[in-house]
Write a protein that holds these residues in place. Structure first.
Motif, PDB file in Angstrom:
ATOM      1  N   SER A  68      -5.877  29.002   5.519  1.00 15.62           N
ATOM      2  CA  SER A  68      -5.766  27.763   6.290  1.00 15.62           C
ATOM      3  C   SER A  68      -7.093  27.034   6.460  1.00 15.62           C
ATOM      4  CB  SER A  68      -5.171  28.057   7.666  1.00 15.62           C
ATOM      5  OG  SER A  68      -6.021  28.952   8.372  1.00 15.62           O
ATOM      6  N   SER A  69      -8.236  27.746   6.309  1.00 16.85           N
ATOM      7  CA  SER A  69      -9.536  27.089   6.496  1.00 16.85           C
ATOM      8  C   SER A  69     -10.651  27.953   5.917  1.00 16.85           C
ATOM      9  CB  SER A  69      -9.808  26.823   7.984  1.00 16.85           C
ATOM     10  OG  SER A  69      -9.895  28.041   8.689  1.00 16.85           O
ATOM     11  N   ILE A  70     -11.814  27.333   5.775  1.00 12.65           N
ATOM     12  CA  ILE A  70     -13.002  28.045   5.327  1.00 12.65           C
ATOM     13  C   ILE A  70     -14.106  27.824   6.345  1.00 12.65           C
ATOM     14  CG2 ILE A  70     -13.745  26.136   3.856  1.00 12.65           C
ATOM     15  CD1 ILE A  70     -14.979  28.267   1.978  1.00 12.65           C
ATOM     16  N   VAL A  71     -14.858  28.891   6.619  1.00 11.60           N
ATOM     17  CA  VAL A  71     -15.962  28.832   7.579  1.00 11.60           C
ATOM     18  C   VAL A  71     -17.236  29.266   6.865  1.00 11.60           C
ATOM     19  CG1 VAL A  71     -16.898  29.768   9.735  1.00 11.60           C
ATOM     20  CG2 VAL A  71     -14.442  29.339   9.526  1.00 11.60           C
ATOM     21  N   LEU A  72     -18.280  28.463   6.998  1.00 11.46           N
ATOM     22  CA  LEU A  72     -19.605  28.826   6.507  1.00 11.46           C
ATOM     23  C   LEU A  72     -20.456  29.188   7.704  1.00 11.46           C
ATOM     24  CD1 LEU A  72     -20.458  25.992   3.955  1.00 11.46           C
ATOM     25  CD2 LEU A  72     -19.625  28.281   3.480  1.00 11.46           C
ATOM     26  N   VAL A  73     -21.112  30.328   7.635  1.00 10.90           N
ATOM     27  CA  VAL A  73     -22.027  30.752   8.694  1.00 10.90           C
ATOM     28  C   VAL A  73     -23.374  30.973   8.011  1.00 10.90           C
ATOM     29  CG1 VAL A  73     -22.508  32.428  10.500  1.00 10.90           C
ATOM     30  CG2 VAL A  73     -20.135  31.881   9.916  1.00 10.90           C
ATOM     31  N   MET A  74     -24.269  30.033   8.202  1.00  9.39           N
ATOM     32  CA  MET A  74     -25.560  30.111   7.540  1.00  9.39           C
ATOM     33  C   MET A  74     -26.539  30.920   8.393  1.00  9.39           C
ATOM     34  SD  MET A  74     -24.575  28.594   4.903  1.00  9.39           S
ATOM     35  CE  MET A  74     -26.003  28.335   3.885  1.00  9.39           C
ATOM     36  N   GLY A  75     -27.582  31.425   7.759  1.00  8.00           N
ATOM     37  CA  GLY A  75     -28.543  32.280   8.431  1.00  8.00           C
ATOM     38  C   GLY A  75     -29.575  31.511   9.234  1.00  8.00           C
ATOM     39  N   PRO A  76     -30.588  32.214   9.766  1.00  7.13           N
ATOM     40  CA  PRO A  76     -31.581  31.611  10.649  1.00  7.13           C
ATOM     41  C   PRO A  76     -32.705  30.866   9.919  1.00  7.13           C
ATOM     42  CG  PRO A  76     -31.999  33.941  10.450  1.00  7.13           C
ATOM     43  CD  PRO A  76     -30.729  33.672   9.700  1.00  7.13           C
ATOM     44  N   SER A  77     -32.749  30.960   8.599  1.00  4.70           N
ATOM     45  CA  SER A  77     -33.816  30.288   7.847  1.00  4.70           C
ATOM     46  C   SER A  77     -33.349  28.922   7.360  1.00  4.70           C
ATOM     47  CB  SER A  77     -34.226  31.161   6.655  1.00  4.70           C
ATOM     48  OG  SER A  77     -34.703  32.409   7.107  1.00  4.70           O
ATOM     49  N   ASP A  78     -34.176  28.268   6.539  1.00  7.26           N
ATOM     50  CA  ASP A  78     -33.808  26.969   5.966  1.00  7.26           C
ATOM     51  C   ASP A  78     -32.663  27.173   4.979  1.00  7.26           C
ATOM     52  OD1 ASP A  78     -35.947  26.124   7.440  1.00  7.26           O
ATOM     53  OD2 ASP A  78     -37.244  25.700   5.734  1.00  7.26           O
ATOM     54  N   ASP A  79     -31.571  26.439   5.184  1.00  8.48           N
ATOM     55  CA  ASP A  79     -30.375  26.605   4.355  1.00  8.48           C
ATOM     56  C   ASP A  79     -29.860  25.259   3.884  1.00  8.48           C
ATOM     57  OD1 ASP A  79     -29.979  29.498   4.806  1.00  8.48           O
ATOM     58  OD2 ASP A  79     -29.615  28.872   6.877  1.00  8.48           O
ATOM     59  N   LYS A  80     -29.097  25.317   2.787  1.00  2.00           N
ATOM     60  CA  LYS A  80     -28.427  24.132   2.266  1.00  2.00           C
ATOM     61  C   LYS A  80     -27.059  24.568   1.756  1.00  2.00           C
ATOM     62  CE  LYS A  80     -29.119  20.379  -1.037  1.00  2.00           C
ATOM     63  NZ  LYS A  80     -30.058  19.855  -2.063  1.00  2.00           N
ATOM     64  N   ALA A  81     -26.044  23.800   2.088  1.00  4.05           N
ATOM     65  CA  ALA A  81     -24.695  24.050   1.586  1.00  4.05           C
ATOM     66  C   ALA A  81     -24.184  22.752   0.980  1.00  4.05           C
ATOM     67  CB  ALA A  81     -23.775  24.514   2.712  1.00  4.05           C
ATOM     68  N   GLU A  82     -23.725  22.837  -0.253  1.00  3.91           N
ATOM     69  CA  GLU A  82     -23.185  21.673  -0.952  1.00  3.91           C
ATOM     70  C   GLU A  82     -21.733  21.936  -1.318  1.00  3.91           C
ATOM     71  OE1 GLU A  82     -25.864  19.503  -3.865  1.00  3.91           O
ATOM     72  OE2 GLU A  82     -26.701  21.540  -3.901  1.00  3.91           O
ATOM     73  N   ILE A  83     -20.865  21.027  -0.926  1.00  2.00           N
ATOM     74  CA  ILE A  83     -19.458  21.099  -1.288  1.00  2.00           C
ATOM     75  C   ILE A  83     -19.309  20.165  -2.479  1.00  2.00           C
ATOM     76  CG2 ILE A  83     -17.106  20.938  -0.456  1.00  2.00           C
ATOM     77  CD1 ILE A  83     -19.046  22.799   1.204  1.00  2.00           C
ATOM     78  N   LEU A  84     -19.186  20.726  -3.672  1.00  2.00           N
ATOM     79  CA  LEU A  84     -19.220  19.929  -4.899  1.00  2.00           C
ATOM     80  C   LEU A  84     -17.873  19.331  -5.268  1.00  2.00           C
ATOM     81  CD1 LEU A  84     -21.609  22.229  -6.932  1.00  2.00           C
ATOM     82  CD2 LEU A  84     -22.177  20.175  -5.632  1.00  2.00           C
ATOM     83  N   ASP A  85     -16.780  19.944  -4.821  1.00  3.49           N
ATOM     84  CA  ASP A  85     -15.427  19.417  -5.044  1.00  3.49           C
ATOM     85  C   ASP A  85     -14.755  19.247  -3.694  1.00  3.49           C
ATOM     86  OD1 ASP A  85     -15.683  19.739  -7.873  1.00  3.49           O
ATOM     87  OD2 ASP A  85     -15.075  21.834  -7.700  1.00  3.49           O
ATOM     88  N   ARG A  86     -13.881  18.279  -3.616  1.00  5.42           N
ATOM     89  CA  ARG A  86     -13.128  18.110  -2.360  1.00  5.42           C
ATOM     90  C   ARG A  86     -12.290  19.366  -2.118  1.00  5.42           C
ATOM     91  NH1 ARG A  86     -10.997  13.256   0.544  1.00  5.42           N
ATOM     92  NH2 ARG A  86      -9.428  14.125   1.915  1.00  5.42           N
ATOM     93  N   LEU A  87     -12.424  19.944  -0.946  1.00  8.53           N
ATOM     94  CA  LEU A  87     -11.698  21.165  -0.611  1.00  8.53           C
ATOM     95  C   LEU A  87     -10.288  20.838  -0.130  1.00  8.53           C
ATOM     96  CD1 LEU A  87     -14.494  23.089   1.335  1.00  8.53           C
ATOM     97  CD2 LEU A  87     -13.789  23.389  -1.044  1.00  8.53           C
ATOM     98  N   PRO A  88      -9.317  21.667  -0.487  1.00  5.58           N
ATOM     99  CA  PRO A  88      -7.939  21.426  -0.053  1.00  5.58           C
ATOM    100  C   PRO A  88      -7.648  21.941   1.358  1.00  5.58           C
ATOM    101  CG  PRO A  88      -8.013  23.317  -1.507  1.00  5.58           C
ATOM    102  CD  PRO A  88      -9.416  22.759  -1.449  1.00  5.58           C
ATOM    103  N   ILE A  89      -8.648  22.546   2.003  1.00  2.00           N
ATOM    104  CA  ILE A  89      -8.491  23.093   3.356  1.00  2.00           C
ATOM    105  C   ILE A  89      -9.673  22.626   4.204  1.00  2.00           C
ATOM    106  CG2 ILE A  89      -7.112  25.119   2.712  1.00  2.00           C
ATOM    107  CD1 ILE A  89      -9.687  26.741   2.571  1.00  2.00           C
ATOM    108  N   PRO A  90      -9.521  22.611   5.531  1.00  2.00           N
ATOM    109  CA  PRO A  90     -10.629  22.195   6.401  1.00  2.00           C
ATOM    110  C   PRO A  90     -11.818  23.151   6.326  1.00  2.00           C
ATOM    111  CG  PRO A  90      -8.565  22.318   7.638  1.00  2.00           C
ATOM    112  CD  PRO A  90      -8.310  22.900   6.295  1.00  2.00           C
TER     113      PRO A  90
END
Length: 110
Positions: A68-90
């Motif tokens: 039903s959904s996806i959760v990203l939990v990034m760490g305490p350092s400098d991070d980058k998350a890129e969603i390259l395709d439109r996701l079918p879930i929140p």
């Protein structure tokens, strides 16, 4: 005596994908591939929930069936998350301390 035969069973809760970035910093790239989410980048050592590692901690494949959904939990350092395709879930992203960046692609954010 009450007989419960014929009563519908309670619906199974939908699953949630949870991906964690490495504590040392991550650049995660998230794509869709048919009926799967594919995460590339350096992740935490623990296996992501709802996924399996296919290239040690650098690639994870997550089936979308029943998710039903996806959760990203990034760490305490400098991070980058890129969603390259439109996701079918929140998507829900928890960016930790540090200088973090999320580049989304039209997903329903939560």
């Amino acid at each position: 005596m009450l007989a419960l035969l014929g009563w519908p069973a309670a619906a199974a809760p939908e699953r949630q994908i949870v991906v964690r970035g490495a504590a040392s910093g991550s650049h995660l790239r998230i794509t869709t591939n048919r009926k799967r989410i594919v995460v590339r980048g350096y992740m935490a050592a623990s296996r992501p929930r709802g996924c399996r590692f296919t290239l040690r901690r650098r690639k994870a494949v997550c089936p979308l069936s029943g998710v039903s959904s996806i959760v990203l939990v990034m760490g305490p350092s400098d991070d980058k998350a890129e969603i390259l395709d439109r996701l079918p879930i929140p998507l829900t992203a928890y960016l930790g301390k540090g200088s973090d960046k999320l580049i989304a692609n039209g997903e329903r954010d939560t």
